[in-house]
Design an enzyme around this catalytic site. Structure first.
Site, PDB file in Angstrom:
ATOM      1  N   CYS A 121      52.790  39.686  40.150  1.00 36.58           N
ATOM      2  CA  CYS A 121      51.868  38.566  39.934  1.00 36.58           C
ATOM      3  C   CYS A 121      51.905  37.985  38.521  1.00 36.58           C
ATOM      4  O   CYS A 121      51.340  36.926  38.270  1.00 36.58           O
ATOM      5  CB  CYS A 121      50.451  38.993  40.291  1.00 36.58           C
ATOM      6  SG  CYS A 121      50.366  39.751  41.915  1.00 36.58           S
ATOM      7  N   HIS A 245      46.206  34.314  37.059  1.00 42.77           N
ATOM      8  CA  HIS A 245      46.671  34.685  38.392  1.00 42.77           C
ATOM      9  C   HIS A 245      45.491  34.670  39.356  1.00 42.77           C
ATOM     10  O   HIS A 245      44.391  35.120  39.013  1.00 42.77           O
ATOM     11  CB  HIS A 245      47.320  36.075  38.343  1.00 42.77           C
ATOM     12  CG  HIS A 245      47.537  36.644  39.693  1.00 42.77           C
ATOM     13  ND1 HIS A 245      48.196  35.951  40.680  1.00 42.77           N
ATOM     14  CD2 HIS A 245      47.158  37.820  40.255  1.00 42.77           C
ATOM     15  CE1 HIS A 245      48.214  36.683  41.784  1.00 42.77           C
ATOM     16  NE2 HIS A 245      47.591  37.822  41.550  1.00 42.77           N
ATOM     17  N   ASN A 275      45.996  34.772  47.547  1.00 38.42           N
ATOM     18  CA  ASN A 275      46.759  35.345  46.434  1.00 38.42           C
ATOM     19  C   ASN A 275      48.246  35.231  46.767  1.00 38.42           C
ATOM     20  O   ASN A 275      48.729  35.904  47.675  1.00 38.42           O
ATOM     21  CB  ASN A 275      46.336  36.809  46.250  1.00 38.42           C
ATOM     22  CG  ASN A 275      47.123  37.536  45.162  1.00 38.42           C
ATOM     23  OD1 ASN A 275      48.185  37.078  44.727  1.00 38.42           O
ATOM     24  ND2 ASN A 275      46.622  38.680  44.734  1.00 38.42           N
TER      25      ASN A 275
HETATM   26  C1  LIG Z   1      40.072  44.570  47.758  1.00 36.18           C
HETATM   27  C2  LIG Z   1      38.654  44.239  47.317  1.00 36.18           C
HETATM   28  C3  LIG Z   1      38.320  42.810  47.684  1.00 36.18           C
HETATM   29  C4  LIG Z   1      37.696  45.154  48.069  1.00 36.18           C
HETATM   30  O1  LIG Z   1      36.370  44.875  47.666  1.00 36.18           O
HETATM   31  P1  LIG Z   1      35.372  46.051  47.318  1.00 36.18           P
HETATM   32  O2  LIG Z   1      34.115  45.411  46.900  1.00 36.18           O
HETATM   33  O3  LIG Z   1      36.059  46.941  46.315  1.00 36.18           O
HETATM   34  O4  LIG Z   1      35.213  46.720  48.726  1.00 36.18           O
HETATM   35  P2  LIG Z   1      35.316  48.279  49.100  1.00 36.18           P
HETATM   36  O5  LIG Z   1      36.742  48.677  49.172  1.00 36.18           O
HETATM   37  O6  LIG Z   1      34.389  49.044  48.215  1.00 36.18           O
HETATM   38  O7  LIG Z   1      34.737  48.238  50.542  1.00 36.18           O
HETATM   39  C5  LIG Z   1      33.361  47.930  50.781  1.00 36.18           C
HETATM   40  C6  LIG Z   1      33.099  47.967  52.273  1.00 36.18           C
HETATM   41  O8  LIG Z   1      33.747  46.837  52.896  1.00 36.18           O
HETATM   42  C7  LIG Z   1      34.607  47.306  53.938  1.00 36.18           C
HETATM   43  N1  LIG Z   1      35.768  46.426  53.991  1.00 36.18           N
HETATM   44  C8  LIG Z   1      36.965  46.575  53.357  1.00 36.18           C
HETATM   45  N2  LIG Z   1      37.768  45.549  53.662  1.00 36.18           N
HETATM   46  C9  LIG Z   1      37.083  44.742  54.482  1.00 36.18           C
HETATM   47  C10 LIG Z   1      37.380  43.520  55.120  1.00 36.18           C
HETATM   48  N3  LIG Z   1      38.556  42.913  54.972  1.00 36.18           N
HETATM   49  N4  LIG Z   1      36.441  42.939  55.891  1.00 36.18           N
HETATM   50  C11 LIG Z   1      35.244  43.520  56.067  1.00 36.18           C
HETATM   51  N5  LIG Z   1      34.900  44.701  55.491  1.00 36.18           N
HETATM   52  C12 LIG Z   1      35.807  45.280  54.699  1.00 36.18           C
HETATM   53  C13 LIG Z   1      34.972  48.714  53.546  1.00 36.18           C
HETATM   54  O9  LIG Z   1      35.363  49.472  54.659  1.00 36.18           O
HETATM   55  C14 LIG Z   1      33.673  49.209  52.947  1.00 36.18           C
HETATM   56  O10 LIG Z   1      32.788  49.543  54.003  1.00 36.18           O
HETATM   57  P3  LIG Z   1      31.756  50.765  53.849  1.00 36.18           P
HETATM   58  O11 LIG Z   1      30.867  50.398  52.681  1.00 36.18           O
HETATM   59  O12 LIG Z   1      31.047  50.781  55.157  1.00 36.18           O
HETATM   60  O13 LIG Z   1      32.590  51.980  53.568  1.00 36.18           O
HETATM   61  C15 LIG Z   1      38.455  44.442  45.792  1.00 36.18           C
HETATM   62  O14 LIG Z   1      38.529  45.799  45.473  1.00 36.18           O
HETATM   63  C16 LIG Z   1      39.486  43.707  45.001  1.00 36.18           C
HETATM   64  O15 LIG Z   1      39.537  42.489  44.973  1.00 36.18           O
HETATM   65  N6  LIG Z   1      40.333  44.463  44.247  1.00 36.18           N
HETATM   66  C17 LIG Z   1      41.404  43.862  43.490  1.00 36.18           C
HETATM   67  C18 LIG Z   1      42.550  43.648  44.414  1.00 36.18           C
HETATM   68  C19 LIG Z   1      43.559  42.696  43.882  1.00 36.18           C
HETATM   69  O16 LIG Z   1      43.231  41.684  43.344  1.00 36.18           O
HETATM   70  N7  LIG Z   1      44.836  43.030  44.081  1.00 36.18           N
HETATM   71  C20 LIG Z   1      45.906  42.216  43.720  1.00 36.18           C
HETATM   72  C21 LIG Z   1      46.068  42.220  42.236  1.00 36.18           C
HETATM   73  S1  LIG Z   1      47.383  41.216  41.791  1.00 36.18           S
END
Ligand SMILES: CC(C)(COP(=O)(O)OP(=O)(O)OC[C@H]1O[C@@H](n2cnc3c(N)ncnc32)[C@H](O)[C@@H]1OP(=O)(O)O)[C@@H](O)C(=O)NCCC(=O)NCCS
Length: 319
Positions: A121, A245, A275
């Site tokens: 990225c 990004h 993304n």
């Molecule tokens: C991936 C991301 C959006 C997840 O968000 P989060 O707030 O960390 O969410 P969590 O992983 O803690 O999950 C929270 C809940 O949502 C649920 N969940 C995860 N993905 C889900 C989806 N697509 N739809 C609905 N629910 C979802 C999980 O199972 C969890 O449920 P629970 O509380 O019952 O266990 C976030 O961590 C993120 O943006 N990280 C950076 C990723 C990124 O940018 N990567 C590329 C970099 S270049």
């Protein structure tokens, strides 16, 4: 401290972008791919409303060529005048031949330097810096720098923590030698020991520890982005645009706030594009310029970050 625009160097003279025709909403992911998710969750946690997916036979090469044609037209430069092609991508349709030499062949660019860069990225900022270095070293005069991805090739639609994030697209910039420099010194680096939090696994799919990536992005990056401004002799409050990004709207807004980009247009193309890894910065920048939303001549900070973990940023003058 001297300012990046004092004296000769290189600058961006034209931008172009390409997005596949197919628009995929959050509801489409649930309905058509059977992903256990919903529109409200994705919008709240990531900020994406829709993204574009390439057609089956459409490749990173095709999208690179389309974006490049538009960038050349915007710059008013003939393909024959290009002597360097750099493609940032982690999804080349073939490892050999590389994408850059195939882009050159399709566009009728004769015998340019041609290479691909893979820093995920942050790839566009690495590619732009490399082209700038070639120009200021006297090795090239006119470069095409492309960020392009077909991430649907490496997305596991059974994994709802990743497949809701990524998408396809391309952006391109034409960079030429210039009496007045328009690209500041790059600030680049990496954190290899933490690289495992974001990778393409043995099964060929992108995996990530979402919260670890989120923490890294929201704690480590703002001071690094500030370094890119310092190297250019530009205070963050002077920026007319901040084009990071496009990983997550919450990440974008937190970095922008901590950076102090108080007067800048903040790119949030992720809302409609998802993304697109190395394509996300040139895609967002090209769209903002095309829509006339950025003042020509103003300083904008580009800042890429992601897989590696890698990061790179530079202040550029809006063409
Ligand atoms: C991936 C991301 C959006 C997840 O968000 P989060 O707030 O960390 O969410 P969590 O992983 O803690 O999950 C929270 C809940 O949502 C649920 N969940 C995860 N993905 C889900 C989806 N697509 N739809 C609905 N629910 C979802 C999980 O199972 C969890 O449920 P629970 O509380 O019952 O266990 C976030 O961590 C993120 O943006 N990280 C950076 C990723 C990124 O940018 N990567 C590329 C970099 S270049």
């Amino acid at each position: 401290m001297s300012r990046f625009s004092d004296g000769p160097g290189a600058r961006i003279v034209g931008l172009g972008h390409y997005q596949p025709a197919r628009v995929v909403t959050n509801d489409d992911l649930a309905a058509d791919w059977g992903v256990e998710t919903n529109d409200a969750w994705i919008q709240e946690r990531v900020g994406i409303k829709a993204r574009r997916f390439a057609a089956e036979g459409e490749t990173t090469l095709d999208m690179s060529v389309a974006a490049s044609g538009k960038a050349l037209a915007a710059a008013g430069i003939e393909a024959a005048d290009v002597d360097l092609v750099v493609v940032a991508t982690l999804t080349p349709p073939t490892m050999l031949p590389n994408v850059a030499s195939q882009v050159a062949a399709r566009l009728g660019i004769n015998a340019p330097g041609a290479f691909d860069v893979n820093t995920a990225c942050s790839g566009f900022s690495y590619g732009l810096a490399t082209a700038q270095h070639a120009i200021t070293a006297g090795a090239s005069k006119t470069a095409l720098v492309i960020g392009a991805e077909k991430l649907t090739d490496v997305m596991d639609f059974q994994d709802r923590t990743t497949c809701i994030l990524f998408a396809d697209g391309a952006g391109a910039a034409v960079v030429t030698a210039s009496e007045q420099n328009g690209i500041g010194p790059v600030y680049w680096g990496s954190d290899g020991p933490r690289g495992e939090v974001l990778n393409i696994d043995d099964d060929g799919y992108i995996r990530q520890e979402g919260q670890a990536v989120f923490r890294w992005a929201t704690t480590a990056l703002a001071p690094l982005a500030k370094q890119a401004c310092e190297r250019a002799g530009v205070d963050p409050s002077e920026l007319v645009a901040f084009i990071p990004h496009q990983a997550n709207v919450r990440i974008i807004d937190l970095i922008a706030k901590r950076l102090g980009a108080t007067n800048a247009v903040i790119a949030r193309d992720i809302v409609e594009s998802g993304n697109t890894s190395s394509a996300s910065i040139p895609l967002a920048l090209s769209k903002l310029v095309e829509r006339g939303e950025l003042p020509s001549g103003g300083p904008a900070l580009l800042f890429g970050f992601g897989g590696g973990l890698t990061y790179a940023g530079q202040v550029v003058t809006i063409p």
